[in-house]
Design a protein around this motif. Structure first.
Motif, PDB file in Angstrom:
ATOM      1  N   UNK A   1       0.837  -1.311   0.022  1.00  0.00           N
ATOM      2  CA  UNK A   1      -0.006  -0.026  -0.021  1.00  0.00           C
ATOM      3  C   UNK A   1       1.011   1.303   0.050  1.00  0.00           C
ATOM      4  N   UNK A   2       1.933   1.421   1.007  1.00  0.00           N
ATOM      5  CA  UNK A   2       3.030   2.495   0.819  1.00  0.00           C
ATOM      6  C   UNK A   2       3.524   2.646  -0.344  1.00  0.00           C
ATOM      7  N   UNK A   3       3.859   1.588  -0.988  1.00  0.00           N
ATOM      8  CA  UNK A   3       4.612   1.628  -2.212  1.00  0.00           C
ATOM      9  C   UNK A   3       3.526   2.264  -3.326  1.00  0.00           C
ATOM     10  N   UNK A   4       2.674   1.760  -3.416  1.00  0.00           N
ATOM     11  CA  UNK A   4       1.420   2.272  -4.089  1.00  0.00           C
ATOM     12  C   UNK A   4       1.076   3.514  -4.163  1.00  0.00           C
TER      13      UNK A   4
ATOM     14  N   UNK B   1       2.539  14.319 -13.810  1.00  0.00           N
ATOM     15  CA  UNK B   1       1.357  15.000 -14.480  1.00  0.00           C
ATOM     16  C   UNK B   1       1.154  16.432 -14.279  1.00  0.00           C
ATOM     17  N   UNK B   2       1.090  16.745 -13.106  1.00  0.00           N
ATOM     18  CA  UNK B   2       1.260  18.299 -12.766  1.00  0.00           C
ATOM     19  C   UNK B   2       2.166  18.857 -13.469  1.00  0.00           C
ATOM     20  N   UNK B   3       3.687  18.562 -13.410  1.00  0.00           N
ATOM     21  CA  UNK B   3       4.663  19.222 -14.144  1.00  0.00           C
ATOM     22  C   UNK B   3       4.274  19.141 -15.651  1.00  0.00           C
ATOM     23  N   UNK B   4       3.841  18.016 -16.085  1.00  0.00           N
ATOM     24  CA  UNK B   4       3.808  18.042 -17.797  1.00  0.00           C
ATOM     25  C   UNK B   4       2.562  19.017 -17.881  1.00  0.00           C
TER      26      UNK B   4
ATOM     27  N   UNK C   1       3.930   5.678  -5.360  1.00  0.00           N
ATOM     28  CA  UNK C   1       3.854   5.870  -6.939  1.00  0.00           C
ATOM     29  C   UNK C   1       2.879   6.716  -7.462  1.00  0.00           C
ATOM     30  N   UNK C   2       1.760   6.597  -6.727  1.00  0.00           N
ATOM     31  CA  UNK C   2       0.662   7.525  -7.173  1.00  0.00           C
ATOM     32  C   UNK C   2       0.828   8.903  -6.986  1.00  0.00           C
ATOM     33  N   UNK C   3       1.577   9.243  -5.852  1.00  0.00           N
ATOM     34  CA  UNK C   3       2.064  10.649  -5.573  1.00  0.00           C
ATOM     35  C   UNK C   3       2.949  11.142  -6.641  1.00  0.00           C
ATOM     36  N   UNK C   4       4.109  10.235  -6.952  1.00  0.00           N
ATOM     37  CA  UNK C   4       4.962  10.577  -8.040  1.00  0.00           C
ATOM     38  C   UNK C   4       4.234  10.862  -9.378  1.00  0.00           C
TER      39      UNK C   4
END
Length: 126
Positions: A70-73, A84-87, A76-79
């Motif tokens: 869960x923590x890894x997911x 996506x926000x930077x793009x 990854x979702x945050x990254x």
């Protein structure tokens, strides 16, 4: 006749409950801990009673692996959200820059790399 009906109804309800539990466990990535718990509660009951500490340790380790997943997911979702926000911000900057240079937006497009190109020549705008 009524005994068969109640047994059939009970079995149907148990299978429906198991299906529901495994569906929720699949969404929460808890399928292995649930499967292990059901095994130790039914088929491996005598082994689990004899080796209670080991059985609980294995269960807690399986749950810990799920929590780590869960923590890894979440990381990854945050990254992915940050990327996506930077793009999106880059697209907005390129559009604003093209407008400031009086480049008509119908004569440009974004390629797969996120670069703004002219439609006719495929040359980079910036």
């Amino acid at each position: 006749m009524t005994i068969t009906l109640f047994v059939s109804l009970g079995l149907t309800l148990i299978l429906l409950l198991l299906s529901f539990l495994f569906r929720i466990a699949g969404k929460l990535q808890l399928t292995l801990p649930l499967f292990y718990f059901l095994l130790t509660a039914t088929i491996l009951n005598s082994w689990a009673a004899t080796h209670e500490t080991l059985a609980l340790t294995i269960l807690f380790l399986l749950i810990a692996v799920s929590v780590i997943s869960w923590v890894i997911s979440l990381r990854n979702a945050f990254q992915n959200r940050q990327k996506a926000k930077a793009i999106e911000e880059d697209y907005q900057w390129q559009i604003a820059r093209a407008k400031s240079l009086s480049i008509p937006l119908d004569s440009v497009y974004f390629d797969a790399s996120g670069n703004m190109r002219y439609t006719e020549t495929d040359a980079l705008v910036f």
